[in-house]
Design a protein around this motif. Sequence first.
Motif, PDB file in Angstrom:
ATOM      1  N   GLY A  87      73.544  71.512  94.969  1.00 41.42           N
ATOM      2  CA  GLY A  87      73.334  72.877  95.445  1.00 41.42           C
ATOM      3  C   GLY A  87      73.162  72.937  96.949  1.00 41.42           C
ATOM      4  N   SER A  91      76.172  74.602  99.518  1.00 41.89           N
ATOM      5  CA  SER A  91      75.822  75.773 100.324  1.00 41.89           C
ATOM      6  C   SER A  91      75.476  75.436 101.772  1.00 41.89           C
ATOM      7  CB  SER A  91      74.674  76.529  99.669  1.00 41.89           C
ATOM      8  OG  SER A  91      73.559  75.679  99.528  1.00 41.89           O
ATOM      9  N   GLY A 102      70.386  77.049  98.179  1.00 44.88           N
ATOM     10  CA  GLY A 102      71.247  76.328  97.238  1.00 44.88           C
ATOM     11  C   GLY A 102      70.518  75.187  96.558  1.00 44.88           C
ATOM     12  N   GLY A 106      69.825  74.917  92.676  1.00 40.25           N
ATOM     13  CA  GLY A 106      70.240  73.700  91.972  1.00 40.25           C
ATOM     14  C   GLY A 106      69.102  73.069  91.199  1.00 40.25           C
TER      15      GLY A 106
END
Length: 144
Positions: A87, A91, A102, A106
């Motif tokens: 994540g 991002s 992110g 995640g």
Amino acid sequence: MADILEARGRLVALHGDSADVRMAVASSCQGCRARAVCADGGGRIIRIVAPPNASVGDPVLLELDQANFALGVAIGYLLPALLLLLGAAVSSFAGDAAAALGAAIGLVSGLLLVRLLHRRLLAKRLQPSASVTCPSQPFPGECP
């Protein structure tokens, strides 16, 4: 043949088909700095499927296949960490704030996935098998 992990405990409560077992404290726990997280000094209580013919006070032997233990560790610890990193990496191209967001998304996704996998697919596989090592009321000659 697969290695089997063993732990000993004592049955402290029965709840229908499940039982609470107080795990024995290892001698190495006394010197550990994290002992307050694991137990209150008397051992950690876990809930298991009740062994047949068990009663409160019986010593219990818990056994778990080492491969199932490794699978549980991989899913429980590695999956959330990998999704956190994924994540953040995906991002990160939009800036630091997006990378942090992110990473949070995640991590939360990984934790939810772990919960889903455990409930749907792995609950039985990661449950240790339990057997009473010596019943509280043994027959003569049955236990030392």
